[in-house]
Design an enzyme around this catalytic site. Structure first.
Site, PDB file in Angstrom:
ATOM      1  N   LYS A 244       2.313  14.542  34.087  1.00 50.39           N
ATOM      2  CA  LYS A 244       3.186  15.021  35.156  1.00 50.39           C
ATOM      3  C   LYS A 244       3.232  14.040  36.330  1.00 50.39           C
ATOM      4  CE  LYS A 244       0.728  18.793  35.718  1.00 50.39           C
ATOM      5  NZ  LYS A 244      -0.345  18.545  34.726  1.00 50.39           N
TER       6      LYS A 244
ATOM      7  N   ARG B  98       1.663  27.453  39.044  1.00 51.80           N
ATOM      8  CA  ARG B  98       0.657  27.451  37.983  1.00 51.80           C
ATOM      9  C   ARG B  98       0.277  28.854  37.550  1.00 51.80           C
ATOM     10  NH1 ARG B  98      -1.868  22.174  38.844  1.00 51.80           N
ATOM     11  NH2 ARG B  98      -3.631  21.832  37.472  1.00 51.80           N
TER      12      ARG B  98
ATOM     13  N   ARG C 230      -8.819   8.538  32.815  1.00 56.14           N
ATOM     14  CA  ARG C 230      -7.958   8.419  34.007  1.00 56.14           C
ATOM     15  C   ARG C 230      -8.730   7.901  35.220  1.00 56.14           C
ATOM     16  NH1 ARG C 230      -4.317  13.426  35.804  1.00 56.14           N
ATOM     17  NH2 ARG C 230      -6.254  14.609  35.586  1.00 56.14           N
TER      18      ARG C 230
ATOM     19  N   ARG D 285     -12.427   7.822  40.417  1.00 52.69           N
ATOM     20  CA  ARG D 285     -12.229   8.809  39.359  1.00 52.69           C
ATOM     21  C   ARG D 285     -12.404  10.194  39.945  1.00 52.69           C
ATOM     22  NH1 ARG D 285     -12.426   6.368  33.982  1.00 52.69           N
ATOM     23  NH2 ARG D 285     -12.846   4.167  34.389  1.00 52.69           N
TER      24      ARG D 285
ATOM     25  N   ARG E 129     -10.494  23.802  32.413  1.00 53.92           N
ATOM     26  CA  ARG E 129      -9.127  23.650  32.942  1.00 53.92           C
ATOM     27  C   ARG E 129      -8.088  23.988  31.882  1.00 53.92           C
ATOM     28  NH1 ARG E 129      -9.668  17.724  34.947  1.00 53.92           N
ATOM     29  NH2 ARG E 129      -7.469  17.865  35.521  1.00 53.92           N
TER      30      ARG E 129
HETATM   31  P1  ADP Z   1      -3.905  17.878  36.749  1.00 51.15           P
HETATM   32  O1  ADP Z   1      -3.089  16.735  37.288  1.00 51.15           O
HETATM   33  O2  ADP Z   1      -5.032  17.392  35.900  1.00 51.15           O
HETATM   34  O3  ADP Z   1      -3.065  18.930  36.098  1.00 51.15           O
HETATM   35  P2  ADP Z   1      -4.095  18.773  39.471  1.00 51.15           P
HETATM   36  O4  ADP Z   1      -4.334  17.541  40.249  1.00 51.15           O
HETATM   37  O5  ADP Z   1      -2.707  19.308  39.434  1.00 51.15           O
HETATM   38  O6  ADP Z   1      -4.637  18.576  37.986  1.00 51.15           O
HETATM   39  O7  ADP Z   1      -5.037  19.928  39.999  1.00 51.15           O
HETATM   40  C1  ADP Z   1      -6.420  19.738  40.210  1.00 51.15           C
HETATM   41  C2  ADP Z   1      -7.051  21.055  40.644  1.00 51.15           C
HETATM   42  O8  ADP Z   1      -6.465  21.482  41.885  1.00 51.15           O
HETATM   43  C3  ADP Z   1      -6.848  22.226  39.691  1.00 51.15           C
HETATM   44  O9  ADP Z   1      -7.800  22.269  38.650  1.00 51.15           O
HETATM   45  C4  ADP Z   1      -6.970  23.415  40.645  1.00 51.15           C
HETATM   46  O10 ADP Z   1      -8.329  23.672  40.967  1.00 51.15           O
HETATM   47  C5  ADP Z   1      -6.297  22.891  41.903  1.00 51.15           C
HETATM   48  N1  ADP Z   1      -4.839  23.187  41.917  1.00 51.15           N
HETATM   49  C6  ADP Z   1      -3.828  22.279  41.891  1.00 51.15           C
HETATM   50  N2  ADP Z   1      -2.639  22.897  41.910  1.00 51.15           N
HETATM   51  C7  ADP Z   1      -2.901  24.231  41.949  1.00 51.15           C
HETATM   52  C8  ADP Z   1      -2.087  25.397  41.962  1.00 51.15           C
HETATM   53  N3  ADP Z   1      -0.747  25.308  41.943  1.00 51.15           N
HETATM   54  N4  ADP Z   1      -2.708  26.608  41.987  1.00 51.15           N
HETATM   55  C9  ADP Z   1      -4.046  26.704  42.015  1.00 51.15           C
HETATM   56  N5  ADP Z   1      -4.878  25.665  41.985  1.00 51.15           N
HETATM   57  C10 ADP Z   1      -4.313  24.414  41.961  1.00 51.15           C
HETATM   58  P1  ADP Z   2      -1.134  14.917  34.928  1.00 51.08           P
HETATM   59  O1  ADP Z   2      -0.543  14.611  36.277  1.00 51.08           O
HETATM   60  O2  ADP Z   2      -0.235  15.775  34.083  1.00 51.08           O
HETATM   61  O3  ADP Z   2      -2.523  15.470  34.999  1.00 51.08           O
HETATM   62  P2  ADP Z   2      -1.263  11.970  34.614  1.00 51.08           P
HETATM   63  O4  ADP Z   2       0.126  11.525  34.871  1.00 51.08           O
HETATM   64  O5  ADP Z   2      -2.261  11.761  35.683  1.00 51.08           O
HETATM   65  O6  ADP Z   2      -1.253  13.532  34.125  1.00 51.08           O
HETATM   66  O7  ADP Z   2      -1.761  11.270  33.266  1.00 51.08           O
HETATM   67  C1  ADP Z   2      -3.079  11.481  32.755  1.00 51.08           C
HETATM   68  C2  ADP Z   2      -3.640  10.157  32.217  1.00 51.08           C
HETATM   69  O8  ADP Z   2      -2.934   9.813  31.027  1.00 51.08           O
HETATM   70  C3  ADP Z   2      -3.467   8.978  33.177  1.00 51.08           C
HETATM   71  O9  ADP Z   2      -4.597   8.143  33.058  1.00 51.08           O
HETATM   72  C4  ADP Z   2      -2.189   8.282  32.668  1.00 51.08           C
HETATM   73  O10 ADP Z   2      -2.248   6.867  32.909  1.00 51.08           O
HETATM   74  C5  ADP Z   2      -2.210   8.587  31.173  1.00 51.08           C
HETATM   75  N1  ADP Z   2      -0.884   8.832  30.608  1.00 51.08           N
HETATM   76  C6  ADP Z   2       0.174   9.446  31.209  1.00 51.08           C
HETATM   77  N2  ADP Z   2       1.235   9.540  30.356  1.00 51.08           N
HETATM   78  C7  ADP Z   2       0.827   8.966  29.183  1.00 51.08           C
HETATM   79  C8  ADP Z   2       1.463   8.735  27.909  1.00 51.08           C
HETATM   80  N3  ADP Z   2       2.719   9.129  27.689  1.00 51.08           N
HETATM   81  N4  ADP Z   2       0.746   8.117  26.945  1.00 51.08           N
HETATM   82  C9  ADP Z   2      -0.529   7.741  27.177  1.00 51.08           C
HETATM   83  N5  ADP Z   2      -1.198   7.922  28.337  1.00 51.08           N
HETATM   84  C10 ADP Z   2      -0.528   8.523  29.347  1.00 51.08           C
END
Ligand code: ADP
Ligand code: ADP
Ligand code: ZN
Length: 216
Positions: free
Chosen positions: A13, A88, A127, A160, A172
């Site tokens: 995303k 979410r 990541r 990280r 998660r």
């Molecule tokens: P990812 O990119 O791996 O999906 P996020 O960065 O969006 O994770 O979210 C990291 C953490 O922040 C989540 O595990 C949750 O604890 C909190 N969080 C983020 N967005 C929301 C939301 N819309 N509602 C509740 N908690 C959230």
């Molecule tokens: P989200 O915001 O949904 O949690 P990220 O955009 O942060 O996901 O991506 C998670 C990890 O996977 C990052 O390290 C990113 O560089 C990698 N990544 C994202 N899209 C792809 C893809 N299409 N193929 C392989 N790796 C990816």
């Protein structure tokens, strides 16, 4: 253009949102990024959110809804925005409908990124991001062009996330399937949902998203 990027942690995303920002000039509203900024700044919200985030659980609906509601009132959101990681829960989805309706705005589309669990764990485990500008990298899938130097800002400091480990990731994912995946049906029923194969290469995913946005 107002869109939602929906998908489990690690689906891509944030990566795709950043590319939409560059192409369409609308801001990315990542509740995860906003909450991490609050944690770093040790605000009241940040203090309450930290333990919850580290445990891989969801921060309360009230808190995130308030954060987003305030953010979309900012002038840079007038032309549109990308919601990344919000809504979410069904409560957050209902609040989003109400927020937009109150402003007389419409949701353009909800794009779901589909990725299997094994790949999600692999992605979050590798990541990392630039400590200065937040650009996201991956140990094997997306390394900076020059080793140890951020492509975007030239910084040599990376970090990280504490929640990007296999154990927290299991929690998660559980939360995602229980609390967030019902939104797929919610938006499908409204005729707003488009699904994309998030397993594909980043550039292919970007192309699929651009095709959806171009057809709006
Ligand atoms: P990812 O990119 O791996 O999906 P996020 O960065 O969006 O994770 O979210 C990291 C953490 O922040 C989540 O595990 C949750 O604890 C909190 N969080 C983020 N967005 C929301 C939301 N819309 N509602 C509740 N908690 C959230
Ligand atoms: P989200 O915001 O949904 O949690 P990220 O955009 O942060 O996901 O991506 C998670 C990890 O996977 C990052 O390290 C990113 O560089 C990698 N990544 C994202 N899209 C792809 C893809 N299409 N193929 C392989 N790796 C990816
Ligand atoms: Zn950088």
């Amino acid at each position: 253009m107002r869109l939602i990027l929906l998908g489990p942690p690690g689906a891509g995303k944030g990566t795709q949102a950043q590319r939409i920002v560059e192409k369409y000039g609308i801001p990315q509203l990542s509740t995860g990024d906003m909450l991490r900024a609050a944690v770093a700044a040790e605000t009241d919200v940040g203090k309450r959110a930290k333990a919850v985030m580290d445990a891989g659980k969801l921060v309360s609906d009230d808190i995130v809804i308030a954060i987003v509601s305030e953010r979309i009132d900012q002038p840079d959101c007038e032309k549109g925005f990308i919601l990344d990681g919000f809504p979410r829960t069904l409560v957050q989805a209902d609040a989003t409908e109400a927020m937009l309706a109150a402003k007389g705005l419409d949701l353009s589309v909800v794009i779901e990124l589909k990725v299997n669990d094994k790949e999600l764990v692999r992605r979050v485990s590798g990541r990392y991001s630039c400590a200065q500008c937040g650009s996201v990298y991956h140990d094997s899938d997306k390394r900076p062009a020059a080793e140890g130097v951020c492509d975007k800002c030239g910084s040599t400091h990376f970090k990280r996330r504490p929640d990007d480990n296999a154990e927290t990731m299991t929690q998660r994912l559980e939360v995602y399937y229980k609390e967030t995946s019902p939104l797929i049906g919610f938006y499908y029923a409204k005729g707003r949902l488009k699904s994309v194969d998030g397993m594909a290469d980043m550039d292919v995913v970007t192309g699929d998203i651009e095709a959806i946005l171009g057809a709006l």
